[in-house]
Design an enzyme around this catalytic site. Structure first.
Site, PDB file in Angstrom:
ATOM      1  N   ASP A 172       0.853  -1.183   0.000  1.00  0.00           N
ATOM      2  CA  ASP A 172       0.000   0.000   0.000  1.00  0.00           C
ATOM      3  C   ASP A 172       0.894   1.240   0.000  1.00  0.00           C
ATOM      4  O   ASP A 172       2.103   1.140   0.237  1.00  0.00           O
ATOM      5  CB  ASP A 172      -0.897  -0.037   1.236  1.00  0.00           C
ATOM      6  N   LYS A 173       0.323   2.405  -0.266  1.00  0.00           N
ATOM      7  CA  LYS A 173       1.120   3.631  -0.275  1.00  0.00           C
ATOM      8  C   LYS A 173       0.921   4.437   1.011  1.00  0.00           C
ATOM      9  O   LYS A 173       1.842   4.584   1.807  1.00  0.00           O
ATOM     10  CB  LYS A 173       0.757   4.503  -1.481  1.00  0.00           C
ATOM     11  N   THR A 202      -2.614   1.322  -4.605  1.00  0.00           N
ATOM     12  CA  THR A 202      -3.100   2.428  -3.785  1.00  0.00           C
ATOM     13  C   THR A 202      -4.439   2.932  -4.306  1.00  0.00           C
ATOM     14  O   THR A 202      -4.790   2.718  -5.462  1.00  0.00           O
ATOM     15  CB  THR A 202      -2.079   3.587  -3.785  1.00  0.00           C
ATOM     16  N   GLY A 203      -5.163   3.594  -3.435  1.00  0.00           N
ATOM     17  CA  GLY A 203      -6.421   4.204  -3.827  1.00  0.00           C
ATOM     18  C   GLY A 203      -6.273   5.642  -4.264  1.00  0.00           C
ATOM     19  O   GLY A 203      -7.252   6.274  -4.672  1.00  0.00           O
ATOM     20  N   ASP A 204      -5.060   6.191  -4.200  1.00  0.00           N
ATOM     21  CA  ASP A 204      -4.827   7.588  -4.595  1.00  0.00           C
ATOM     22  C   ASP A 204      -4.900   7.761  -6.109  1.00  0.00           C
ATOM     23  O   ASP A 204      -4.875   6.790  -6.873  1.00  0.00           O
ATOM     24  CB  ASP A 204      -3.465   8.062  -4.083  1.00  0.00           C
ATOM     25  N   LYS A 216      -7.115  -5.346  -5.021  1.00  0.00           N
ATOM     26  CA  LYS A 216      -5.805  -5.689  -4.470  1.00  0.00           C
ATOM     27  C   LYS A 216      -5.696  -7.186  -4.239  1.00  0.00           C
ATOM     28  O   LYS A 216      -4.685  -7.814  -4.596  1.00  0.00           O
ATOM     29  CB  LYS A 216      -5.580  -4.942  -3.150  1.00  0.00           C
ATOM     30  N   ASP A 242      -1.335  -1.198   6.018  1.00  0.00           N
ATOM     31  CA  ASP A 242      -1.520  -0.700   7.375  1.00  0.00           C
ATOM     32  C   ASP A 242      -2.954  -0.376   7.712  1.00  0.00           C
ATOM     33  O   ASP A 242      -3.257  -0.031   8.857  1.00  0.00           O
ATOM     34  CB  ASP A 242      -0.680   0.564   7.580  1.00  0.00           C
TER      35      ASP A 242
END
Length: 1029
Positions: A389-390, A675-677, A763, A783
């Protein structure tokens, strides 16, 4: 290479099971048809159906099913059943080869260890469940307030939950003791988020004088059917005894889900779901028990040894020409050579895993690291793909306001004093020219001073942040006094997003401070100390679907009603008035690695707002399609809004992220970032973290919507070499729908992949596809609660305990505190665990094959007699007290120091190919075992042909010494415990010869006598057979 490459579409079966999509185990939902319900306040006897008891049960077994269940789980595996059958065969007199303990003692030890481990875990679960189910709560009844256990709470009960107390069941929030009219809850044990969330009580119940009046009303709650979604709720509250009857809509803001904790005030709620129907229980999935690749490989080798066992037994019988009761002899040979498949290998490996887990926990270089799945530490030594993840993983999830952009002017950290100056002048200039509504001067271009002031004011008002005042000690200001005086030192901000907190903290730095907020009002303090009062008319919270949040406030001093909104540029572009700079500047700020929000406003007249409020309240009372109807009403307001500014917030990188990623890359591990960004932010973070090196090109997969576009884009991507891939979740979904195989083939060739706008289910899907297509091990690092599905799907899940809570950490196989610890976890502990287990398993196999080879030579020499070479005590002693400690001490061996392993990550590459334990190394050890066993047995027979008793004793002594010497020669780095183990085993054998001399000699004499008698009998049988021929 041709540009037009034929691609074959992939057809997928659609999955309609909602439980599969959400990750529910399904056990709590199977066989039940959930329906909406009507719950009367304080009258559980009026319930329509029988609802489950409010009991938490995390145990796998009960008192009656524990022993059968544990035994079944053990013997459903082939090898445990195999050893059980061997042990049971010793009850048959014709098949008995010695004392019963020869076979039952090792099997009993393995079962005892398993049963004790399961019993300890069950007892722990029972104690935890009993503690939760026995928690005491207060219940409102007609007789007053009574005490009730959590397990006795029913649907319809009115429960009082105090501050810092766990909510016992899913409830609708009715009243609070907090004077703000709302309360905060902590949801870290439900959704993994550490920020507090505000909950609002039902309006008409909050207005009642005392809580006991709830029982005097005829009120009920209509609640939707139980489901898995913890982020939404649809229901209505109705009071029949008022004139006219009151109907209020209920949403997620009116709920108190079980497992959350009341953070402020005291809450009173009515229970609507209990037991298995609670959101937290329905979302509890029991993850699959992960079996490591190393264990599968060892099982494969055991199957090969089992086939060798069968073949050797058949060879012995065939050399006897299947004479007499050959099937009994076949089974006796089967028992004699059963040591070829060593039962001790599982015990040794399981104990080794416990040692590896202890070493990881005790490593001072990676403090706080926990091992939650002690069965797969070897997996850490063979990882080929790391998917991370980011936000919060590669970055700190600590937001810092970096930029304010107004279109024609931009303010960075070095020019924030100018913003502060504009805000100060806006509130100190004469009132006549201060903050005129834009509608009064539509054709006059606003000055920079006014534009900055409007932007800062919008940011200070458009949020869900609440200031909380806390006393910091006995000598500090009292909490109530601090709240009344708006003491800056006692104020902290609480919100569901760290982005919002950073924005409000920034407005405080430039002079406009949020000092108070409750359910219906908000207070701001100007640079001059003046308090601005605003009435909160409506709040539209942020959702992942809408990607924006809004608020309607009324300025108490001017009466002006303003609708403020902020959100992602992808949705705000169509909402704000046309401009020529929004898209370009959003891209520029995203390329700097900033998280961009677009802020806009719209002034409303009193008539416009009243019309909107009427339609909005009607939509909220709808039970069917409520979300759609509410969204439609809000969208009618979101038109032609005035663009105020762009805000840029930076999420800083974690410590040592760059060297850690470089280390993984040098170790031959490919890193994918999911990532979701948005795409630009994710790309910039990948560059900043050196996930994509400076000399690598980046291929950005353009947005595609159909099969034809996917075909063209894949062909364009195929022509590029050694470039990183950046793709959005929507484009990824289209590619996987039509060209799954081709896309995964190309993506696996990339040195790095960045998937942005990626949903949690995507994911997990990516990890499963990597496992299926590459057959290599994956490691997922995250996280937050949205990373749990990815962590559980990976071969090795690593959770980081960070800003977003503990949910990812609790669901992981290994928990770390910082991303940089991943390097040492893989390079040192993963590498050592795999190499040590490989050496340990090979030595256990070597130990078993040596004695089995000697048995085969012994039987061959003495006319293929199916009698044991060594009896009872010697066989058990050989695999336990005489050789166990030196062989097991290999778990302490290491070929290089940990500093060297970290300095040269290239040493990790060979492990991914499985070379420490392969068919080649297995065959080498088999040949060594056969050679050594054969030499020892033939040598003893040749040297002591006339004194066979000495031959047996000498061969057993040689076997022990050979095993100890082999361990000593194999060790690469000596540990003092290894020396102790060697000396202890040798001392035990010498002591046995001294103190148990008579017992050992008698056992050997018995064996020799049996050999002589059987040999004579075999000679007689041979002569009879020759005469008949």
């Amino acid at each position: 290479m041709s540009d037009n490459i034929p691609l074959q579409p992939v057809r997928h079966k659609k999955i309609h099971d909602s439980k599969q999509r959400s990750g529910c185990c399904g056990c709590c939902c199977r066989g039940r048809d959930f329906k909406p319900r009507t719950v009367w306040l304080g009258h559980p006897e009026k319930r329509e159906h029988k609802y489950p008891r409010n009991v938490i049960n995390n145990q796998k077994y009960n008192f009656f099913t524990f022993l059968p269940g544990v035994l079944f789980n053990q013997f459903k595996y082939f090898f445990n059943l195999y050893f059980l059958l061997l042990a049971c065969s010793q009850f048959v007199p014709d098949l008995r080869l010695g004392a019963l303990y020869t076979y039952w003692a090792p099997l009993g030890f393995v079962l005892a260890v398993t049963i004790i481990r399961e019993a300890v875990e069950e007892i722990r679960c029972y104690v935890r469940d009993k503690e939760v189910n026995s928690q005491i709560y207060s219940k409102l009844t007609t007789r007053g307030t009574v005490v009730v256990k959590s397990s006795n709470i029913q649907v319809g009960d009115l429960i009082i939950v105090d501050k810092n107390q766990r909510v016992p069941a899913d409830m609708i929030f009715l009243r609070t003791s907090d004077k703000s009219g709302s309360c905060f809850i902590r949801t870290d044990q439900l959704d993994g988020e550490t920020d507090w969330k505000m909950r609002l009580p039902v309006g008409c119940t909050l207005r009642l004088p005392i809580a006991a009046d709830l029982l005097q009303t005829r009120s009920y709650v209509y609640a939707e059917e139980p489901n898995l979604d913890i982020h939404s709720f649809i229901g209505t509250f109705t009071r029949e005894d008022s004139d006219p009857p009151v109907n209020e809509s209920l949403s997620i803001e009116n709920t108190l889900w079980a497992s959350t904790v009341i953070a402020s005030g005291t809450a009173v709620g009515v229970v609507i779901y209990t037991g298995k129907e609670m959101r937290s229980v329905m979302n509890t999935s029991h993850p699959k028990n992960k079996m490591g690749l190393f264990d599968l490989e060892v099982n494969c080798l055991m199957k090969i040894l089992f086939v060798a066992l069968v073949v050797l037994s058949l060879v012995m019988i065939s050399l006897q020409h299947f004479r007499g009761r050959w099937y009994l002899h076949l089974f006796r040979f089967f028992l004699l050579f059963s040591h070829i498949v060593p039962i001790s290998i599982r015990v040794n490996l399981d104990m080794g895993k416990m040692v590896y887990s202890l070493m990881i926990r005790k490593d001072s270089k990676i403090p706080g690291t926990l091992v939650r799945a002690s069965t797969i530490p070897e997996q850490l030594g063979r990882i080929s793909y790391v998917l991370t993840d980011k936000t919060g993983t590669l970055t700190k999830n600590e937001m810092q306001f970096r930029r304010l952009h107004l279109g024609t002017v931009s303010y960075g950290l070095d020019s924030m004093d100018e913003v502060e100056s504009h805000v100060f002048s806006a509130y100190t200039q004469p009132p006549a020219s201060q903050d005129k509504p834009p509608s009064t001067t539509p054709k006059i271009r606003k000055t920079v001073n006014v534009r900055v002031h409007e932007a800062v004011k919008a940011i200070a008002l458009c949020h869900n942040v609440t200031p909380v005042y806390e006393s910091h000690g006995p000598d500090s200001t009292d909490q109530a006094e601090a709240e009344q005086n708006y003491e800056d030192a006692c104020r902290i901000y609480q919100a569901a997003s760290p982005d919002e907190v950073s924005l409000v903290q920034w407005t405080e730095c430039v002079g406009l401070t949020l000092v108070g907020r409750d359910q219906s009002s908000m207070q701001l303090r100007t640079p001059g100390g003046h308090i601005l009062n605003f009435t909160i008319l409506q709040v539209f919270p942020f959702t992942y679907e809408s990607k924006r949040m809004g608020i309607i406030v009324k300025d108490e001093s001017t009466g002006e009603i303003t609708f403020y909104m902020k959100g992602a540029d992808v949705v705000m572009t169509g909402i704000v008035q046309y401009n020529d700079w929004l898209e370009e500047e959003c891209g520029n700020m995203a390329r700097e690695g900033l998280r961009v929000l677009v802020v806009a406003k719209k002034s409303l007249t009193e008539e416009q707002y009243q019309d909107f409020e009427t339609r909005y309240n009607q939509a909220k009372l709808s039970v069917h399609d409520r979300s759609l109807k509410v969204a439609t009403v809000i969208e009618s307001l979101e038109m032609e809004m005035e663009l105020l500014c762009l805000t840029g917030v930076e999420d800083q990188l974690q410590v040592d992220v760059r060297p850690t990623l470089e280390m993984l890359r040098n170790a031959g591990i490919k890193v994918w970032m999911l990532t979701g960004d948005k795409l630009e932010t994710a790309t910039c973070t990948a560059k900043n973290a050196h996930l994509v090196t400076r000399n690598q090109d980046i291929h950005t997969f353009r947005t595609i919507t159909n099969r034809g576009e996917a075909h063209l884009e894949l062909n364009a991507f195929r022509r590029k070499h050694d470039c990183a891939l950046v793709i959005s979740g929507d484009s990824l979904e289209v590619c996987l729908k039509f060209y799954e195989y081709e896309f995964m083939e190309l993506a696996c060739q990339c040195p790095a992949v960045v998937c942005c706008r990626c949903a949690p289910t995507q994911k997990a899907q990516i990890i499963r596809l990597l496992q299926q297509r590459t057959r290599k091990l994956t490691c997922a690092v995250g996280d937050g609660g949205n990373d749990v599905s990815m962590i559980q799907a990976a071969d090795c899940g690593v959770g980081i305990e960070g800003k977003e809570g503990k949910q990812a950490s609790l669901a992981s196989d290994f928990s770390i505190t910082q991303f940089k610890h991943l390097g040492r976890l893989l390079m040192v502990h993963g590498r050592n665990s795999y190499k040590r287990s490989a050496a340990l398993s090979q030595f256990v196999i070597h130990r078993s094959l040596c004695i089995s080879t000697m048995q085969a030579v012994f039987s061959s020499v003495f006319y293929f007699a199916s009698i044991p070479l060594y009896q009872g005590f010697l066989v058990i002693g050989y695999s336990t007290i005489y050789t166990m400690f030196p062989v097991f001490s290999l778990v302490l061996d290491k070929d290089v120091k940990s500093e060297v392993a970290m300095l040269y990550p290239e040493l990790y590459k060979d492990l991914t190919k499985g070379r420490p334990l392969s068919f080649k190394t297995f065959l080498i050890w088999v040949l060594i075992s056969i050679y050594q066993g054969g030499i020892i047995m033939y040598g003893a027979l040749l040297l002591f042909d006339s004194e066979f008793v000495h031959a047996v004793a000498i061969s057993f002594t040689s076997l022990i010494l050979t095993e100890l010497l082999m361990v000593a020669l194999t060790i690469q780095t000596w540990h003092w415990l290894m020396i102790v183990a060697e000396l202890l085993s040798l001392s035990c054998y010498i002591a046995s010869l001294v103190f148990l001399h008579e017992f050992i000699v008698l056992a050997q004499v018995d064996a020799v006598s049996f050999v002589i008698v059987s040999g004579k009998q075999s000679n007689c049988d041979k002569l009879v057979f020759q005469r008949e021929v």
